[in-house]
Design an enzyme around this catalytic site. Sequence first.
Site, PDB file in Angstrom:
ATOM      1  CB  CYS A  10      24.321 -17.560 -17.952  1.00 56.82           C
ATOM      2  SG  CYS A  10      23.851 -17.076 -16.527  1.00 56.82           S
ATOM      3  CG  ASN A  13      21.571 -19.999 -12.421  1.00 53.73           C
ATOM      4  OD1 ASN A  13      20.803 -20.481 -11.453  1.00 53.73           O
ATOM      5  ND2 ASN A  13      20.750 -20.149 -13.716  1.00 53.73           N
ATOM      6  NE  ARG A  16      24.446 -13.700 -19.550  1.00 60.17           N
ATOM      7  CZ  ARG A  16      26.037 -14.283 -20.236  1.00 60.17           C
ATOM      8  NH1 ARG A  16      26.601 -14.118 -21.177  1.00 60.17           N
ATOM      9  NH2 ARG A  16      26.688 -14.723 -19.298  1.00 60.17           N
ATOM     10  CB  SER A  17      20.827 -19.255 -17.269  1.00 63.09           C
ATOM     11  OG  SER A  17      21.378 -19.489 -16.338  1.00 63.09           O
TER      12      SER A  17
END
Length: 155
Positions: A10, A13, A16-17
Amino acid sequence: MSKPKVLFVCLGNICRSPTAEAVFRHKASAAGLDVYIDSAGTGGWHQGDAPDSRAIKAGSQRGYSFAGQSARAVEPEDYRDFDHILAMDRRNLSDLKAETPAEYANKIKLFLSYGQSSESEVPDPYYGGGQGFEQVLDLIEDACEGLIKSLQQTA
Ligand code: 4NP
């Protein structure tokens, strides 16, 4: 075949990721899938930071662990080392495609291409409220199921 390596990407970091990493770790393990999993951001502003407390709160409520995660930026070696580089949104996708050597471009995809929903991007929840993190989890859980099926078919 050696175990597949999956990198979730993303922007920062931290939202989302890391959530995708936590959810996929849990689901891949439950499915008995031997896979190497990491996450990174196209930007490095949050390098070394723990995931966002709102992401941890929402994910923990669904049973996911963020233990040991700290933010890092995508590195040039990642394009060589990972088999699947999965972008959360189109901006992440185009940033990754702009940086990767052409020989690795086919490793880079939108993560939600593995999902069943009509959404193609995981929206950035950073500036929104808590509900954004629930939607992020819903989309990520769905795409993780599809990713597991895909990896099981190619294993
Ligand atoms: P992420 O969310 O890409 O899901 O980790 C963001 C985190 C930080 C920023 C933007 C998005 N930021 O601008 O610092």
